[in-house]
Design a protein around this motif. Structure first.
Motif, short mmCIF file in Angstrom:
data_model
loop_
_atom_site.label_atom_id
_atom_site.label_comp_id
_atom_site.label_asym_id
_atom_site.label_seq_id
_atom_site.Cartn_x
_atom_site.Cartn_y
_atom_site.Cartn_z
N ASP A 217 0.81 -1.21 0.00
CA ASP A 217 0.00 0.00 0.00
C ASP A 217 0.84 1.26 0.00
N THR A 218 2.14 1.16 0.31
CA THR A 218 3.01 2.34 0.34
C THR A 218 4.04 2.33 -0.79
N ASP A 221 3.07 5.80 -5.82
CA ASP A 221 2.66 7.18 -5.64
C ASP A 221 2.15 7.69 -7.00
N PRO A 223 -1.12 5.96 -4.69
CA PRO A 223 -1.29 4.59 -4.22
C PRO A 223 -1.94 3.70 -5.26
N SER A 226 -5.78 4.02 -5.30
CA SER A 226 -6.31 5.37 -5.12
C SER A 226 -7.57 5.56 -5.95
#
Length: 226
Positions: A217-218, A221, A223, A226
């Protein structure tokens, strides 16, 4: 007899030569840490050992030799379990791989590694084996679904769509396709994924971070979900 040049300095002592060599190796990152670098860890280890010894001594005074014997046995068990956990095989089964280990895998081995990493992050995984191009189907407790495809090392992602196993929609929830590649994706690969709309690319550096313990989940970018 050979003459010394006027530019020659005084001969260096063995201590000076050694200090110069150590400084040069440290600048190149080829020498071990300084004492001040390991001092905090060493001090912590001394404190832990002293605390354990003091605890065993207090236990011995309070309840006799049973407490020290039990304490030593428990400490030995903890050390043995920790050493077992740190073995490469046990670490890989828990879904943690080093960058070198990832590079040594074939496509089938990479699929197994990603399946373990997904299970580490809380996914239920089903392996869809194939002779040349295995696939994974994964689902988590919230209903999110992943179809995972793999690219062999140095093989670019084709412009045309991949064979898609997403014909059985036996569960509801958001669903994405994740393409895993130990190399780097080209610009045309990125454009291809953008055209698909529900496809995300995971390249080599991101894969190494994921295999090293970073949660999915990290990783992205924005996510992934999202």
């Amino acid at each position: 007899m050979a003459r010394l040049s006027w530019t020659s300095g005084p001969p260096r002592s063995s201590f000076s030569r050694r200090r110069h060599t150590v400084r040069r190796l440290r600048d190149q990152g080829l020498y071990g840490p300084r004492f001040r670098d390991v001092l905090p860890g060493l001090a912590g280890a001394v404190v832990v050992v002293c605390a354990v010894a003091a605890g065993l001594a207090v236990g011995y005074r309070a309840a006799g030799p049973v407490v020290p014997v039990a304490g030593v046995g428990l400490l030995s068990l903890v050390v043995a379990v920790e050493m077992r956990r740190r073995r490469p095989g046990a670490r890989r089964r828990r879904g943690r791989y080093t960058a070198d280990e990832l590079r040594e895998l074939d496509v089938q081995g990479l699929a197994l590694a990603v399946a373990r990493i997904l299970r580490r992050d809380g996914w239920r995984v089903r392996l869809l084996p194939a002779p040349d191009r295995p696939r994974l189907y994964a689902r988590d407790a919230t209903g999110r679904q992943l179809d995972v495809a793999f690219r062999p090392v140095a093989e670019p992602l084709p412009d045309e769509a991949l064979p898609d196993p997403r014909t059985r929609r036996d569960a509801t929830g958001p669903r994405l396709q994740l393409v895993v590649h130990r190399g780097a994706f080209r610009d045309r690969d990125v454009r291809w994924a953008q055209r698909q709309g529900d496809t995300r690319l995971l390249d080599g550096p991101t894969l190494e971070r994921w295999a090293g313990g970073t949660h999915m989940d990290t990783l992205f970018d924005p996510p992934l979900w999202s």
